[in-house]
Scaffold this motif. Structure first.
Motif, PDB file in Angstrom:
ATOM      1  N   TYR B  54      48.765   4.806 -64.562  1.00 48.36           N
ATOM      2  CA  TYR B  54      50.052   4.541 -65.204  1.00 48.36           C
ATOM      3  C   TYR B  54      51.067   4.033 -64.178  1.00 48.36           C
ATOM      4  CZ  TYR B  54      54.745   5.377 -66.771  1.00 48.36           C
ATOM      5  OH  TYR B  54      56.076   5.207 -67.037  1.00 48.36           O
ATOM      6  N   LEU B  55      51.140   4.723 -63.033  1.00 44.50           N
ATOM      7  CA  LEU B  55      52.112   4.331 -62.008  1.00 44.50           C
ATOM      8  C   LEU B  55      51.785   2.955 -61.425  1.00 44.50           C
ATOM      9  CD1 LEU B  55      52.698   7.680 -60.062  1.00 44.50           C
ATOM     10  CD2 LEU B  55      54.313   6.509 -61.560  1.00 44.50           C
ATOM     11  N   GLU B  56      50.501   2.657 -61.335  1.00 42.14           N
ATOM     12  CA  GLU B  56      50.101   1.339 -60.815  1.00 42.14           C
ATOM     13  C   GLU B  56      50.610   0.235 -61.754  1.00 42.14           C
ATOM     14  OE1 GLU B  56      45.891   0.797 -60.507  1.00 42.14           O
ATOM     15  OE2 GLU B  56      46.100  -1.097 -59.416  1.00 42.14           O
ATOM     16  N   ALA B  57      50.447   0.459 -63.056  1.00 37.63           N
ATOM     17  CA  ALA B  57      50.936  -0.531 -64.029  1.00 37.63           C
ATOM     18  C   ALA B  57      52.469  -0.581 -64.001  1.00 37.63           C
ATOM     19  CB  ALA B  57      50.440  -0.169 -65.434  1.00 37.63           C
ATOM     20  N   HIS B  58      53.083   0.605 -63.870  1.00 38.80           N
ATOM     21  CA  HIS B  58      54.545   0.692 -63.787  1.00 38.80           C
ATOM     22  C   HIS B  58      55.048  -0.101 -62.578  1.00 38.80           C
ATOM     23  CE1 HIS B  58      58.517   2.285 -64.291  1.00 38.80           C
ATOM     24  NE2 HIS B  58      58.472   3.044 -63.211  1.00 38.80           N
ATOM     25  N   MET B  59      54.335  -0.010 -61.467  1.00 36.70           N
ATOM     26  CA  MET B  59      54.711  -0.733 -60.252  1.00 36.70           C
ATOM     27  C   MET B  59      54.658  -2.240 -60.472  1.00 36.70           C
ATOM     28  SD  MET B  59      55.628   0.051 -57.131  1.00 36.70           S
ATOM     29  CE  MET B  59      54.841   1.057 -55.876  1.00 36.70           C
ATOM     30  N   ASP B  60      53.654  -2.701 -61.206  1.00 36.42           N
ATOM     31  CA  ASP B  60      53.589  -4.136 -61.532  1.00 36.42           C
ATOM     32  C   ASP B  60      54.840  -4.578 -62.288  1.00 36.42           C
ATOM     33  OD1 ASP B  60      51.119  -4.285 -60.366  1.00 36.42           O
ATOM     34  OD2 ASP B  60      49.989  -4.156 -62.230  1.00 36.42           O
ATOM     35  N   THR B  61      55.221  -3.742 -63.248  1.00 37.31           N
ATOM     36  CA  THR B  61      56.422  -4.057 -64.027  1.00 37.31           C
ATOM     37  C   THR B  61      57.653  -4.101 -63.140  1.00 37.31           C
ATOM     38  OG1 THR B  61      55.410  -2.798 -65.815  1.00 37.31           O
ATOM     39  CG2 THR B  61      57.714  -3.409 -66.095  1.00 37.31           C
ATOM     40  N   LEU B  62      57.772  -3.091 -62.256  1.00 40.45           N
ATOM     41  CA  LEU B  62      58.923  -3.051 -61.354  1.00 40.45           C
ATOM     42  C   LEU B  62      58.964  -4.286 -60.463  1.00 40.45           C
ATOM     43  CD1 LEU B  62      58.821   0.709 -60.243  1.00 40.45           C
ATOM     44  CD2 LEU B  62      60.543  -0.362 -61.699  1.00 40.45           C
ATOM     45  N   ASN B  63      57.797  -4.721 -60.012  1.00 38.17           N
ATOM     46  CA  ASN B  63      57.741  -5.886 -59.138  1.00 38.17           C
ATOM     47  C   ASN B  63      58.182  -7.143 -59.891  1.00 38.17           C
ATOM     48  OD1 ASN B  63      57.365  -7.101 -56.709  1.00 38.17           O
ATOM     49  ND2 ASN B  63      55.150  -6.912 -56.671  1.00 38.17           N
ATOM     50  N   TYR B  64      57.765  -7.229 -61.155  1.00 38.45           N
ATOM     51  CA  TYR B  64      58.197  -8.352 -61.986  1.00 38.45           C
ATOM     52  C   TYR B  64      59.720  -8.345 -62.137  1.00 38.45           C
ATOM     53  CZ  TYR B  64      58.950 -11.128 -66.187  1.00 38.45           C
ATOM     54  OH  TYR B  64      59.413 -12.035 -67.091  1.00 38.45           O
ATOM     55  N   LYS B  65      60.254  -7.148 -62.428  1.00 37.98           N
ATOM     56  CA  LYS B  65      61.696  -7.028 -62.638  1.00 37.98           C
ATOM     57  C   LYS B  65      62.492  -7.373 -61.387  1.00 37.98           C
ATOM     58  CE  LYS B  65      61.900  -3.352 -66.117  1.00 37.98           C
ATOM     59  NZ  LYS B  65      62.247  -1.923 -66.276  1.00 37.98           N
TER      60      LYS B  65
END
Lengths: 209, 209
Positions: B54-65
């Protein structure tokens, strides 16, 4: 680097010592190097950055060694399948150290002042510098004797004495007055640490047992 | 996700709040996810592995943002040059989280038992599980009130209550009896922690001031 006869014929079930030692070292380096990379940027310190680069290269060497050891240890398909697990952890540790290296490259290539250090110091855990004063409770004892981490929750990432840094110090490391300590922990922990360095007391005496 | 007018025209010198918040969050996630990945393998725990994913996917989102925010914030070559520093740290944090994801993939793909957990638990810092007993000093108070980390040097990475894990708990998190704590720290720290959980005492009373 050549394996001894004993190592070469050791059964994987016996936990070959060298693979174990290398992987444990890689895990420790991966944890230390992330702290150091953030510290190098927060304090704009070339010496800490240099240590990150050293550890990054060291990690490459460790990864090479562990691949070698694993290949020599694998004597069946079952062995090999299980050893890929170790190589996967080793590769992950190396990725972490490469990422740490990317962070310290910032010191050479981009003018990130003034905002990057301030942003990075805003996490849950802070990185702090602390100069050991005269007549400190900490001085002239080892980290283990002082029980710094268990007493205050602050981790000593590195110690600077004069012009020399000592990174990832172990319990036998002595602390002297005028040393500069690089610490990681919470704001609360740092307050405890400052009090502890003066008096040896870790908390207020509001015993709530 | 659409930036407000206010954000869009904010000067980079003013430290745009959103970039700051995102990068701080990425740093915190990068630290937490490394601990959790090792924990998942050491305790062979699918739920912890799930949180890592979950955190790995969350990190992808944060990087996009953060890429989006940086591009909107850059209004000159100077701005852009400095903002690349932020993107470099963000990319490094994402690499660390991807490496953590690689580690937990081991739980699905390879039979690494019995030796990988034992090897990984051999570092300087150990990861431990602790079940809060009846009449513990810890129970019914928050992490901040207990000052667990500053008192014992052990960091609470996660708390399990019944079937639910709470990962990366903050100071407001209450501890109850029967909770299972996932802790990181030294062997010494764990001994302090066990004593502290019983009595609220952090160290032997050999005052050496």
């Amino acid at each position: 680097m050549k394996p001894t006869e004993q190592e070469k014929f050791e059964e994987i079930e016996y936990e070959p010592q060298s693979v174990r030692q290398i992987l444990t070292r890689m895990k420790d380096v991966a944890e230390l190097i992330v702290d150091l990379a953030y510290s190098a940027v927060i304090f704009d310190d070339d010496e800490i950055a240099e240590e990150v680069r050293y550890l990054e290269a060291h990690m490459d060497t460790l990864n090479y060694k562990i691949r070698l050891s694993c290949m020599l240890a694998a004597r069946s398909v079952d062995d090999a399948e299980r050893l890929t697990g170790i190589l996967q952890v080793a590769a992950a540790a190396e990725h972490m150290s490469n990422a740490a290296g990317d962070i310290v490259d910032l010191l050479d290539t981009v003018d990130t002042r003034p905002f990057l250090p301030r942003i990075l110091s805003g996490g849950v855990e802070k990185i702090k510098l602390f100069r050991v004063p005269e007549d400190s409770h900490l001085a002239e004892a080892t980290l283990a004797e002082n029980e710094v981490e268990t007493a205050t929750g602050m981790r000593v990432i590195a110690i600077r004495r004069g012009e020399r840094w000592s990174f990832g110090p172990d319990g036998d490391q002595r602390i002297e007055t005028e040393d500069t300590l690089l610490l990681r922990g919470t704001d609360d922990g740092f307050e405890h640490f400052k009090r502890f360095s003066r008096t040896g007391e870790t908390r207020d005496r509001h015993d709530d047992t």
